[in-house]
Design an enzyme around this catalytic site. Structure first.
Site, PDB file in Angstrom:
ATOM      1  CD  GLU A 113       2.834   0.787  12.194  1.00 37.79           C
ATOM      2  OE1 GLU A 113       2.507  -0.099  12.891  1.00 37.79           O
ATOM      3  OE2 GLU A 113       3.312   1.118  11.339  1.00 37.79           O
ATOM      4  CG  ASP A 151       3.647  -5.527   5.515  1.00 43.35           C
ATOM      5  OD1 ASP A 151       2.693  -6.397   5.725  1.00 43.35           O
ATOM      6  OD2 ASP A 151       3.430  -4.314   4.798  1.00 43.35           O
TER       7      ASP A 151
END
Lengths: 357, 357
Positions: free
Chosen positions: B69, B240
């Protein structure tokens, strides 16, 4: 696994880094023309497998002064991204308009495997991509190119066309004669004949390829329709962001237009002047043979180039392969690597100055 | 401007780089508790000016093995991004599940001004953010925390709660007793009393704060509803990403839920179990006083933390400020810097081995 010291990082924790200095050394180690030729082959190989790439639009952060962009892509095994800024006013402060760096990572582990400067590398990949496109689109045996705009990209374009399609003559024009003089001086002794011209019309005399690469951020008309004769290949580099174009729209309607990635080119390229459904051909389809490239001697072909993430990926891939067996990189201690992945805190504590005693 | 050598880069071409080794040295130079306290203040200061940040969703590249990411943000003057991967199977090969690095750049010029390791820094910022949230949400004077999950984040969470809200006791539990033993050993001598527990229920005895931070990527139920008494603050760290949660949904309905950035938390956090319109409070609004935090002694507050780009930005900003006056960084030659920005090619040519002679 026992390590000599509990705080010394393992080899996996190091990321090879290619500095500007080492990139220049690598280019000269390989030889600039060979570098451009091999780089063009890497770009072409990746265009050939275009469909398997993860093609994300670039992620841009705009400000009054310019833009900062991240350009990621992946082929499923290797992930890459480029950081690049564009700040037109930087030149006034003695700074680069564009700086860039890039990274490759292993998709299987997520670990970075290469960090590299990309200001020089981007100049090389842009030129290699242009020449690779010209190999498919320019008139067969083209020997003469008009180079309109003699800035930072002009020598790279010229040399790539020489190395990749056998260009012999370049005809230079820039509104600033000092830029033309700089380009001509840089090309001296590199095996290409150079003619400095006083007007764009003069530069285009006898040219089979016209490359436009000017810098002003505006909708300019570097080429008007009557300047472009039948059969030429136009390599349009400078129209590469919203509000920045170089060609009169009449040229676009007469030409067959080839692009990298339509969703991006419709926003950034010359075709931003045209309707949403303006017909274009994707360059990768020409390379795979799915769509025709040049079909006749009288056809005007136009490569509306804006630069795409896959080209940067190819360039980083090439640099990574070319680095092997050289010492032209440093090892960056960029990844924390505790003996026990759950014990990051222990690794930090063992690095205390007292703990070392 | 004349330079001693035409190929020596100017100071502007260098980017300060903080290696893992230098990050650990910086933490110890400052002192880990002071580092966490000051970092929490930087995070809180940026939450206070939340609205002016450019909040892009993270740009993720997924594969069968994990995710890579890019998390960019900007406050209009400084731009930052973090590269982070998540590869759960890495541990089996002796690699980190998560590695990260980050960059700050000047929005006005687009030039990078800091490159830093962020594996250690992310661990610190996650803990500092949790403790900063607890300062606003936990029962006043909370002294005891149950720490469920004793992996890489557990010591950082404990120490941050000590440094920032004055925690005195921690009660550890992990399904793997070796993890608990590691955490207890690491916390020895750091001024906090540690109790190792044989069950989550035992860990929660007398705890005013419950921190959950387990690692398995699955919808787990680390806490069930009957385990959670009135008045506690739950600091939920481990839920998460999509498909990874730790709390039974009944807890979410009983608690007041506070989040970083709702569009991201609804995908990645505990509240991915709840309907799209499930009511949450944004933490930054509590900090500015626009929305209430804890309103009563019996209220259950829940910080559903997933980690947001602004926290990384704050951490990089803090490191940049803290580096001043130290030698805890290297200068990377990452940006090409020709004397004349239009003469990149000339710079490359002057670097030829022959040209140096």
């Amino acid at each position: 696994m026992t390590k000599p010291s509990s705080i010394a990082p393992s080899p996996l924790a190091y990321v090879p880094f290619v500095s500007v200095d080492n990139m220049m050394k690598l280019v000269h180690h390989v030889g600039i023309e060979r570098f451009l030729r091999e780089l063009a082959d890497y770009v072409e190989a990746d265009f050939r497998r275009w469909e398997l790439f993860d093609k994300t639009p670039r992620v841009a952060s705009h400000s009054a002064e310019g833009v900062i962009e991240l350009m990621p892509t992946s082929d499923g095994e290797v992930y890459g991204f480029k950081y690049v800024n564009g700040h037109p006013k930087n030149t006034k402060e003695g700074l680069q308009t564009v700086t860039a760096f890039g990274l490759l990572a292993d998709v299987g582990t997520g670990y970075p495997v290469l960090l590299s400067e990309m200001t020089i590398l981007t100049a090389l990949r842009t030129a290699a991509t242009s020449a690779m496109a010209a190999r498919h689109l320019a008139p067969r045996g083209a020997k003469t190119m008009a180079m309109i705009g003699n800035g930072a990209q002009s020598e790279f374009q010229t040399l790539a066309m020489k190395a990749i399609i056998g260009l012999e003559h370049v005809r230079l024009y820039d509104i600033d004669p000092a830029a033309t003089a700089k380009c001509a001086a840089n090309l001296r002794g590199l095996g290409i004949s150079v003619t400095s011209c006083a007007s764009p019309e003069e530069a285009m005399e006898g040219a089979e390829i016209i490359t436009t690469c000017t810098a002003d951020k505006q909708n300019a008309t570097i080429l008007t329709d009557n300047m472009v004769g039948a059969g030429v290949h136009i390599n349009a580099i400078g129209g590469d962001c919203p509000g920045k174009t170089e060609l009169h729209r009449d040229i676009l309607t007469r030409a067959d237009v080839f692009v990298e990635y339509p969703p991006q080119t419709r926003i950034e390229g010359e075709i931003q002047q045209m309707p949403e459904d303006f017909e274009v051909t994707e360059l990768w389809q020409v390379i795979t043979g799915a769509r025709p490239g040049r079909r006749s001697e009288s056809q005007i072909t136009l490569f509306d180039s804006v630069g795409f993430a896959i080209e940067d990926f190819s360039a980083l891939r090439y640099v990574r392969d070319r680095l092997e067996g050289t010492a032209l990189f440093e090892q960056l201690d960029m990844l924390a690597d505790p003996d026990d992945p759950r014990d990051l805190f222990g690794m930090l504590q063992r690095a205390r100055p007292e703990a070392a005693a």
